[in-house]
Write an enzyme that holds these catalytic residues in place. Structure first.
Site, PDB file in Angstrom:
ATOM      1  N   ASP A 125       0.882  -1.152  -0.006  1.00  0.00           N
ATOM      2  CA  ASP A 125      -0.022  -0.012  -0.144  1.00  0.00           C
ATOM      3  C   ASP A 125       0.951   1.459  -0.118  1.00  0.00           C
ATOM      4  OD1 ASP A 125      -2.433   1.762   0.808  1.00  0.00           O
ATOM      5  OD2 ASP A 125      -1.426   1.636   2.705  1.00  0.00           O
ATOM      6  N   ASP A 127      -0.028   5.141   1.302  1.00  0.00           N
ATOM      7  CA  ASP A 127      -0.252   6.174   2.125  1.00  0.00           C
ATOM      8  C   ASP A 127      -0.070   5.307   3.478  1.00  0.00           C
ATOM      9  OD1 ASP A 127      -0.644   9.032   1.154  1.00  0.00           O
ATOM     10  OD2 ASP A 127      -1.710   7.637  -0.381  1.00  0.00           O
ATOM     11  N   ASP A 309      -1.902  -0.332   5.877  1.00  0.00           N
ATOM     12  CA  ASP A 309      -2.475   0.177   7.024  1.00  0.00           C
ATOM     13  C   ASP A 309      -3.915   0.667   7.107  1.00  0.00           C
ATOM     14  OD1 ASP A 309      -2.250   2.330   5.341  1.00  0.00           O
ATOM     15  OD2 ASP A 309      -2.462   3.767   6.876  1.00  0.00           O
TER      16      ASP A 309
HETATM   17  O1  LIG Z   1      -4.658   3.063  -0.367  1.00  0.00           O
HETATM   18  P1  LIG Z   1      -3.602   4.368   0.085  1.00  0.00           P
HETATM   19  O2  LIG Z   1      -2.072   4.260  -0.817  1.00  0.00           O
HETATM   20  O3  LIG Z   1      -3.232   4.108   1.463  1.00  0.00           O
HETATM   21  O4  LIG Z   1      -4.313   5.552  -0.079  1.00  0.00           O
HETATM   22  C1  LIG Z   1      -5.605   5.805   0.760  1.00  0.00           C
HETATM   23  C2  LIG Z   1      -5.736   7.459   0.765  1.00  0.00           C
HETATM   24  O5  LIG Z   1      -4.435   8.122   1.052  1.00  0.00           O
HETATM   25  C3  LIG Z   1      -4.443   9.198   0.902  1.00  0.00           C
HETATM   26  O6  LIG Z   1      -4.707   9.982   2.093  1.00  0.00           O
HETATM   27  C4  LIG Z   1      -4.293   9.446   3.214  1.00  0.00           C
HETATM   28  O7  LIG Z   1      -2.970   9.827   3.257  1.00  0.00           O
HETATM   29  C5  LIG Z   1      -2.977  11.575   3.364  1.00  0.00           C
HETATM   30  C6  LIG Z   1      -1.412  11.897   3.313  1.00  0.00           C
HETATM   31  O8  LIG Z   1      -0.668  11.473   4.219  1.00  0.00           O
HETATM   32  C7  LIG Z   1      -3.636  12.081   4.694  1.00  0.00           C
HETATM   33  O9  LIG Z   1      -3.709  13.270   4.742  1.00  0.00           O
HETATM   34  C8  LIG Z   1      -5.007  11.604   4.617  1.00  0.00           C
HETATM   35  O10 LIG Z   1      -5.831  11.828   5.768  1.00  0.00           O
HETATM   36  C9  LIG Z   1      -5.137   9.933   4.626  1.00  0.00           C
HETATM   37  O11 LIG Z   1      -6.316   9.437   4.520  1.00  0.00           O
HETATM   38  C10 LIG Z   1      -4.763   9.735  -0.192  1.00  0.00           C
HETATM   39  O12 LIG Z   1      -4.962  11.547  -0.315  1.00  0.00           O
HETATM   40  C11 LIG Z   1      -6.362   9.350  -0.370  1.00  0.00           C
HETATM   41  O13 LIG Z   1      -7.016   9.966  -1.665  1.00  0.00           O
HETATM   42  C12 LIG Z   1      -6.375   7.712  -0.570  1.00  0.00           C
HETATM   43  O14 LIG Z   1      -7.545   7.220  -0.615  1.00  0.00           O
END
Ligand SMILES: O=P(O)(O)OC[C@H]1O[C@H](O[C@H]2O[C@H](CO)[C@@H](O)[C@H](O)[C@H]2O)[C@H](O)[C@@H](O)[C@@H]1O
Length: 366
Positions: A125, A127, A309
């Site tokens: 993954d 983020d 995560d």
């Molecule tokens: O599947 P992932 O790669 O984990 O993506 C899931 C979401 O990630 C991002 O948002 C998350 O991370 C951001 C930066 O650290 C944080 O600000 C936010 O609160 C988290 O939800 C991304 O911006 C989303 O669009 C994704 O869906």
């Protein structure tokens, strides 16, 4: 649907056909605790036309509860099973949680011992796994050291990034062309070093997502801190930077918009509401699809490892657990209910784990 590279079709002719244990690649010996479920979820793709059940306000359907519990601060009592149970004695709760979800670093020898005669396939993954969670999604960068670790992993094992972000965005953030990329929660898959070979099972939703994205931008524009991202096959409404007093407003407005889109659904991420097509596809299906595409979906000799995560990663953990096929590793510094087998505390531990895997592999090649 545009599928050009794979020899094996992801669409199984008869999803109800019994699957043998050998096909599942059973390996119960290394399971940290008892396993349930042996059925192989079919990768058959269905696009339900039925209107999903919707309730009228966000308080009664649990949205708000889920929003409050997503990405929880350590010292808070939380009821949501996915959010954890941390409290003032959070450390203690975390340590007992780790009895159920042992550290993948601590269990490293066990993992590689099991992997010795197998081909590891790595799923990551983005983020919260490769890059730490930060307030601004546009500034969620992975470190050069992490990039190097992923690059080295990919030299030895097929490696895929499975993200909720749009594919081009996450592939730019990672910056390694040798990887497989699955963006929009697996709805947009690209194979390494090939410009045109894509798998996009929700293409017909593109205009709808674009339209809903614009509407979401409009209806949240007066909410300070709200941010909407267009991830091509899904849209994200962030409320991390919104005053908690306004979370109900965010939820209600998104909810009201979705009433007009029965073919879209909502899932919860870390301080983000994710609007996705109602199709039978998720990160778990993407993992199955990629394994099949690599011709590695049908073997006891393959050990898929998925590190993530988020709640959306649970679909992938479930696929690996249901078939007893591989290891899910949950990245979390608080106790959470999960379908993973192991845990890692944070992105630093993820990096350590990846580096250890590379060291182990290189040593075994000497
Ligand atoms: O599947 P992932 O790669 O984990 O993506 C899931 C979401 O990630 C991002 O948002 C998350 O991370 C951001 C930066 O650290 C944080 O600000 C936010 O609160 C988290 O939800 C991304 O911006 C989303 O669009 C994704 O869906």
């Amino acid at each position: 649907m545009d599928l050009k590279t794979t020899k094996a079709s992801p669409v199984l002719a008869d999803p109800s056909a019994p699957i043998s244990k050998s096909r599942l690649g059973m390996h119960s010996s290394l399971m940290p605790y008892s396993q349930t479920g042996t059925s192989f979820p079919s990768t058959i793709l269905t696009i339900p036309r039925k209107k999903p059940a919707k309730l009228d306000d966000v308080g009664s359907n649990g949205w708000l509860e889920a929003m409050k519990s997503s990405s929880p601060p350590r010292k808070k009592i939380l009821k949501d099973p996915f959010a954890g149970v941390s409290s003032d004695d959070g450390e203690c709760a975390y340590h007992s949680w780790k009895l159920k979800f042992p550290s993948a670093l601590f269990s490293f020898e066990k993992i590689v011992d099991y992997a010795r005669d197998k081909k590891i396939v790595m799923f990551l993954d983005y983020d919260g796994t490769l890059s730490p969670i930060v307030d601004d999604p546009d500034r969620a960068f992975m470190s050069a050291d992490m990039r190097c670790a992923v690059k080295n992993v990919a030299k030895h094992f097929p490696t895929a990034i499975i993200s909720g972000r749009r594919r081009d965005m996450v592939s730019e953030l990672v910056g390694l062309t040798e990887l497989y990329y699955a963006g929009s929660h697996g709805l947009d898959i690209k194979f390494p070093d090939k410009e045109v070979n894509l798998f996009q099972p929700a293409r017909e939703f593109l205009p709808m997502i674009d339209e809903v994205f614009r509407t979401l931008v409009k209806i949240t524009s007066d909410i300070t801190g709200a941010l909407v991202e267009n991830h091509k096959f899904c849209a994200s409404v962030h409320y991390r930077n919104v005053d908690e007093k306004s979370w109900a407003t965010v939820a209600q407005r998104v909810h009201d918009v979705l009433k007009d889109y029965p073919r879209l659904r909502l899932t919860h991420g870390r301080k983000v509401l994710e609007v996705r097509p109602v199709i039978d596809w998720n990160k778990g299906k993407a993992v199955e699809f990629l394994l099949e595409s690599m011709n590695l979906g049908n073997s006891e000799e393959v050990l898929p490892i998925y590190i993530g995560d988020d709640r959306t990663d649970e679909d992938a953990f479930k696929v690996l657990r249901q078939g007893n096929r591989g290891y899910g590793i949950l990245v979390s510094s608080v106790p959470k209910e999960s379908n993973a087998f192991f845990s890692l505390k944070d992105t630093e531990e993820v990096k350590k784990f990846l580096k250890s895997l590379v060291r182990w592999k290189e040593k075994s090649m000497l």
